[in-house]
Enzyme design. Structure first.
Site, PDB file in Angstrom:
ATOM      1  N   GLN A  78      -3.471  -1.391   3.935  1.00  0.00           N
ATOM      2  CA  GLN A  78      -4.118  -1.907   2.733  1.00  0.00           C
ATOM      3  C   GLN A  78      -4.819  -0.772   1.991  1.00  0.00           C
ATOM      4  OE1 GLN A  78      -6.292  -5.509   3.228  1.00  0.00           O
ATOM      5  NE2 GLN A  78      -6.857  -5.599   1.096  1.00  0.00           N
ATOM      6  N   PHE A  79      -4.073  -0.131   1.083  1.00  0.00           N
ATOM      7  CA  PHE A  79      -4.610   1.006   0.345  1.00  0.00           C
ATOM      8  C   PHE A  79      -5.769   0.600  -0.555  1.00  0.00           C
ATOM      9  CE2 PHE A  79      -1.904  -0.667  -2.942  1.00  0.00           C
ATOM     10  CZ  PHE A  79      -2.509  -0.273  -4.141  1.00  0.00           C
ATOM     11  N   THR A  80      -5.890  -0.676  -0.892  1.00  0.00           N
ATOM     12  CA  THR A  80      -6.967  -1.106  -1.783  1.00  0.00           C
ATOM     13  C   THR A  80      -8.349  -0.918  -1.156  1.00  0.00           C
ATOM     14  OG1 THR A  80      -6.794  -3.412  -1.069  1.00  0.00           O
ATOM     15  CG2 THR A  80      -5.493  -2.754  -3.001  1.00  0.00           C
TER      16      THR A  80
END
Length: 143
Positions: A78-80
């Protein structure tokens, strides 16, 4: 590296309507890889996640690790989690580049295999639907 960890009774992740990972009692780990993260960062956080004592013992105290209860782990990239929220439009410039992030995500999974009864994952860089039956809820953030 940033982790959002949820203790769950069960969880699964779908990509394109197909289940690609499913666990019973254990953890859902949302993993964000930041620029500057390396293998040592991964090793430290996998060790920390594995040693967390957040399952109840016979007396109801959070005193047991996942290994004590046969806990499983579902890891979702989850790069967010690397978002800079100083403005109303998130910036993801703090995230590691995709190639480096994927390599460290896969290393995280590899190290988890020696510490959890079952290791499942989502699909890197895919649009995923994650379903979790949160236990507690009990949610932690690790950096």
């Amino acid at each position: 590296m940033k982790i959002v960890l949820q203790r769950v009774l069960n969880a699964f992740v779908e990509v394109g309507g197909e289940t690609v990972g499913r666990i019973g009692k254990g953890y859902v780990v949302f993993l964000g890889v930041m620029g500057g993260d390396d293998e040592k960062t991964v090793e430290r956080l996998v060790d920390k996640v594995a040693k967390l004592r957040i399952f109840a013992d016979e007396g109801g105290k959070t005193n047991l690790a996942a290994s004590d209860v046969g806990g499983e782990i579902l890891v979702i990239s989850q790069f967010t989690l690397a978002a800079d929220l100083s403005s109303n439009r998130p910036s993801f410039s703090r995230a590691a580049d995709a190639g480096r992030a994927k390599a460290l995500y896969e290393y995280f999974l590899k190290l988890c295999k020696g510490k959890f009864a079952c290791v499942q994952s989502g699909q890197f860089a895919a649009h995923m639907h994650v379903y979790a039956d949160n236990d507690g809820p009990f949610t932690l953030v690790l950096e």
